[in-house]
Enzyme design. Structure first.
Site, PDB file in Angstrom:
ATOM      1  N   ASN A   6       0.859  -1.189   0.000  1.00 31.43           N
ATOM      2  CA  ASN A   6       0.000   0.000   0.000  1.00 31.43           C
ATOM      3  C   ASN A   6       0.901   1.248   0.000  1.00 31.43           C
ATOM      4  OD1 ASN A   6      -1.385   2.275   1.105  1.00 31.43           O
ATOM      5  ND2 ASN A   6      -3.045   0.931   1.737  1.00 31.43           N
ATOM      6  N   ASP A   8      -0.129   4.476  -0.107  1.00 33.93           N
ATOM      7  CA  ASP A   8      -0.848   5.702   0.297  1.00 33.93           C
ATOM      8  C   ASP A   8       0.073   6.746   0.911  1.00 33.93           C
ATOM      9  OD1 ASP A   8      -3.197   4.437  -0.375  1.00 33.93           O
ATOM     10  OD2 ASP A   8      -3.908   4.182   1.687  1.00 33.93           O
ATOM     11  N   HIS A   9       0.980   6.269   1.787  1.00 36.64           N
ATOM     12  CA  HIS A   9       1.719   7.258   2.566  1.00 36.64           C
ATOM     13  C   HIS A   9       2.886   7.890   1.811  1.00 36.64           C
ATOM     14  CE1 HIS A   9      -1.072   6.818   5.675  1.00 36.64           C
ATOM     15  NE2 HIS A   9      -0.838   5.532   5.820  1.00 36.64           N
ATOM     16  N   ARG A  17       3.021  19.020   1.029  1.00 34.42           N
ATOM     17  CA  ARG A  17       3.443  20.229   0.322  1.00 34.42           C
ATOM     18  C   ARG A  17       2.615  20.510  -0.929  1.00 34.42           C
ATOM     19  NH1 ARG A  17       8.582  22.285   1.684  1.00 34.42           N
ATOM     20  NH2 ARG A  17       8.542  22.286   3.940  1.00 34.42           N
ATOM     21  N   HIS A  42      -5.745   3.487  -1.284  1.00 39.67           N
ATOM     22  CA  HIS A  42      -7.062   3.812  -0.738  1.00 39.67           C
ATOM     23  C   HIS A  42      -7.408   5.230  -1.201  1.00 39.67           C
ATOM     24  CE1 HIS A  42      -9.686   4.174   3.190  1.00 39.67           C
ATOM     25  NE2 HIS A  42     -10.378   4.422   2.090  1.00 39.67           N
ATOM     26  N   ARG A  44      -9.523   7.916  -0.506  1.00 42.20           N
ATOM     27  CA  ARG A  44     -10.450   8.329   0.550  1.00 42.20           C
ATOM     28  C   ARG A  44     -11.348   9.457   0.070  1.00 42.20           C
ATOM     29  NH1 ARG A  44      -8.864   6.505   5.966  1.00 42.20           N
ATOM     30  NH2 ARG A  44     -10.558   7.847   6.624  1.00 42.20           N
ATOM     31  N   ARG A  48      -7.153  12.710   1.326  1.00 41.25           N
ATOM     32  CA  ARG A  48      -6.046  13.220   2.143  1.00 41.25           C
ATOM     33  C   ARG A  48      -4.685  12.751   1.632  1.00 41.25           C
ATOM     34  NH1 ARG A  48      -7.009   9.855   7.733  1.00 41.25           N
ATOM     35  NH2 ARG A  48      -9.023  10.865   7.574  1.00 41.25           N
ATOM     36  N   GLU A  69      -8.769   0.289  -2.603  1.00 43.57           N
ATOM     37  CA  GLU A  69      -9.615   0.316  -1.410  1.00 43.57           C
ATOM     38  C   GLU A  69     -10.569   1.493  -1.532  1.00 43.57           C
ATOM     39  OE1 GLU A  69      -6.091  -1.212   1.617  1.00 43.57           O
ATOM     40  OE2 GLU A  69      -7.077   0.702   1.957  1.00 43.57           O
ATOM     41  N   THR A  99      -6.765   6.448  10.627  1.00 43.52           N
ATOM     42  CA  THR A  99      -6.663   5.362   9.663  1.00 43.52           C
ATOM     43  C   THR A  99      -7.926   4.523   9.787  1.00 43.52           C
ATOM     44  OG1 THR A  99      -5.292   3.489   8.930  1.00 43.52           O
ATOM     45  CG2 THR A  99      -5.388   3.892  11.298  1.00 43.52           C
ATOM     46  N   THR A 100      -8.063   3.465   8.957  1.00 41.68           N
ATOM     47  CA  THR A 100      -9.281   2.648   8.988  1.00 41.68           C
ATOM     48  C   THR A 100      -9.310   1.865  10.308  1.00 41.68           C
ATOM     49  OG1 THR A 100      -8.934   2.457   6.624  1.00 41.68           O
ATOM     50  CG2 THR A 100     -10.684   1.122   7.561  1.00 41.68           C
ATOM     51  N   GLU A 151     -10.899  -9.405   3.742  1.00 42.89           N
ATOM     52  CA  GLU A 151      -9.602  -9.043   4.308  1.00 42.89           C
ATOM     53  C   GLU A 151      -9.798  -8.890   5.801  1.00 42.89           C
ATOM     54  OE1 GLU A 151      -7.424  -5.781   2.525  1.00 42.89           O
ATOM     55  OE2 GLU A 151      -6.210  -5.529   4.338  1.00 42.89           O
ATOM     56  N   HIS A 189      -3.329  -4.471   8.048  1.00 44.57           N
ATOM     57  CA  HIS A 189      -3.442  -3.303   8.917  1.00 44.57           C
ATOM     58  C   HIS A 189      -2.542  -3.450  10.141  1.00 44.57           C
ATOM     59  CE1 HIS A 189      -4.893   0.331  10.755  1.00 44.57           C
ATOM     60  NE2 HIS A 189      -5.462   0.600   9.607  1.00 44.57           N
ATOM     61  N   GLY A 190      -1.606  -2.533  10.239  1.00 41.04           N
ATOM     62  CA  GLY A 190      -0.715  -2.501  11.405  1.00 41.04           C
ATOM     63  C   GLY A 190       0.341  -3.592  11.410  1.00 41.04           C
ATOM     64  N   GLY A 211       1.317  -1.382   4.331  1.00 35.49           N
ATOM     65  CA  GLY A 211       1.656  -0.054   3.838  1.00 35.49           C
ATOM     66  C   GLY A 211       2.582   0.740   4.722  1.00 35.49           C
ATOM     67  N   HIS A 212       2.049   1.190   5.844  1.00 34.18           N
ATOM     68  CA  HIS A 212       2.743   2.219   6.627  1.00 34.18           C
ATOM     69  C   HIS A 212       4.173   1.834   7.005  1.00 34.18           C
ATOM     70  CE1 HIS A 212       3.717   4.653  10.207  1.00 34.18           C
ATOM     71  NE2 HIS A 212       3.121   5.594   9.506  1.00 34.18           N
TER      72      HIS A 212
HETATM   73  N1  PXP Z   1      -5.706  -3.080   4.450  1.00 39.09           N
HETATM   74  C1  PXP Z   1      -6.648  -2.119   4.485  1.00 39.09           C
HETATM   75  C2  PXP Z   1      -8.040  -2.481   4.083  1.00 39.09           C
HETATM   76  C3  PXP Z   1      -6.336  -0.810   4.874  1.00 39.09           C
HETATM   77  O1  PXP Z   1      -7.319   0.133   4.908  1.00 39.09           O
HETATM   78  C4  PXP Z   1      -5.005  -0.491   5.194  1.00 39.09           C
HETATM   79  C5  PXP Z   1      -4.646   0.914   5.569  1.00 39.09           C
HETATM   80  O2  PXP Z   1      -4.938   1.760   4.523  1.00 39.09           O
HETATM   81  C6  PXP Z   1      -4.043  -1.511   5.108  1.00 39.09           C
HETATM   82  C7  PXP Z   1      -4.418  -2.810   4.774  1.00 39.09           C
HETATM   83  C8  PXP Z   1      -2.593  -1.265   5.377  1.00 39.09           C
HETATM   84  O3  PXP Z   1      -2.394  -0.938   6.714  1.00 39.09           O
HETATM   85  P1  PXP Z   1      -0.971  -0.412   7.186  1.00 39.09           P
HETATM   86  O4  PXP Z   1      -0.716   0.874   6.473  1.00 39.09           O
HETATM   87  O5  PXP Z   1      -1.123  -0.269   8.658  1.00 39.09           O
HETATM   88  O6  PXP Z   1       0.030  -1.466   6.781  1.00 39.09           O
END
Ligand code: PXP
Length: 240
Positions: A6, A8-9, A17, A42, A44, A48, A69, A99-100, A151, A189-190, A211-212
């Site tokens: 992922n 996103d970040h 910026r 994702h 959103r 963001r 997502e 976050t979600t 998921e 997630h996490g 992702g993160h």
């Molecule tokens: N899966 C889903 C459905 C999510 O919404 C996210 C966060 O956007 C992730 C996985 C990834 O989570 P993380 O960024 O904590 O790895």
């Protein structure tokens, strides 16, 4: 075990910026070079991080597969149906959340969920639902026509794994239950290098979305090294 990264970040840093760097599309290509099986973003409602144009560019540049997502908002569902990514993962969304924070509540807005899933599946897109590792929620997901996968939200496990095995046990039971119900099982997630291995070892789980931690680590060691580190940990945890 598929690893979908992922990005996103990467866009979060760019949006700090409102400029054009770093580019999540460029980051996605590096993830693919490093062994990612897919790219997740994702879009959103508050835009963001990822923007509509990022999704459009990714839909044509990703050489593996794109997992989009999305919440059930009309505008984003329509965009998904137009771009037809390989997969969509339906997630809950609250504007004020960082976050979600939890999985979908499949007891509410059921008609809308059925409609959205049908439209996405009808457009030829694989549909996954992001849910908590709860057996009744899994049963509800299995009853929605067009849902191929769930998921499992691993956030609770990620917050508690240091002090308790209960989160992992819930994930194991949920994965087995979903598999028996005929659903493909994803998780995310996490997850981080410190907690990913026991989840990657659950045999029914076939895809992780991370992702993160990878984007964070990429600041220190580069995106290719960060994805490779995660890839190696996941592969080492599998017996198959
Ligand atoms: N899966 C889903 C459905 C999510 O919404 C996210 C966060 O956007 C992730 C996985 C990834 O989570 P993380 O960024 O904590 O790895």
């Amino acid at each position: 075990m598929r690893l979908y990264v992922n990005v996103d970040h990467v866009a979060t840093v760019r949006q700090a910026r409102r400029t054009d760097e770093p580019d999540p599309v460029e980051a996605a290509a590096l993830c693919e070079r490093a062994g990612a099986d897919g790219i997740t973003v994702h879009l959103r409602e508050d835009r963001r991080h990822i923007q509509d144009e990022d999704v459009t560019r990714l839909a044509s540049s990703v050489t593996t597969v794109l997992n989009l997502e999305l919440a059930t908002s009309e505008e984003i569902v329509a965009l998904a149906c137009r771009l037809t990514p390989h997969q969509t993962t339906v997630v809950p969304e609250r504007r004020e959340e960082i976050t979600t924070e939890g999985g979908l509540d499949l007891t509410r807005d059921v008609a809308r969920m059925h409609e959205v899933v049908q439209r996405l599946a009808g457009a030829g897109i694989r549909v996954s639902l992001f849910i908590d590792p709860d057996l009744r929620t899994i049963d509800r997901a299995a009853k929605i026509a067009g849902v191929t996968a769930i998921e499992l939200h691993t956030g609770d496990y990620a917050n508690t794994y240091r002090t308790s095995d209960a989160g992992l046990e819930r994930l194991r039971l949920a994965a087995a239950h979903a598999c028996q119900a005929g659903l493909a099982v994803h998780a995310g997630h996490g997850l981080t290098p410190r907690n990913v291995s026991p989840v990657a070892a659950i045999p029914e789980i076939e895809e992780l979305n991370i992702g993160h931690t990878i984007v964070s680590r990429s600041i220190m060691v580069g995106m290719i090294a960060a994805v490779r580190e995660m890839r190696e940990l996941i592969d080492a945890a599998r017996v198959d």
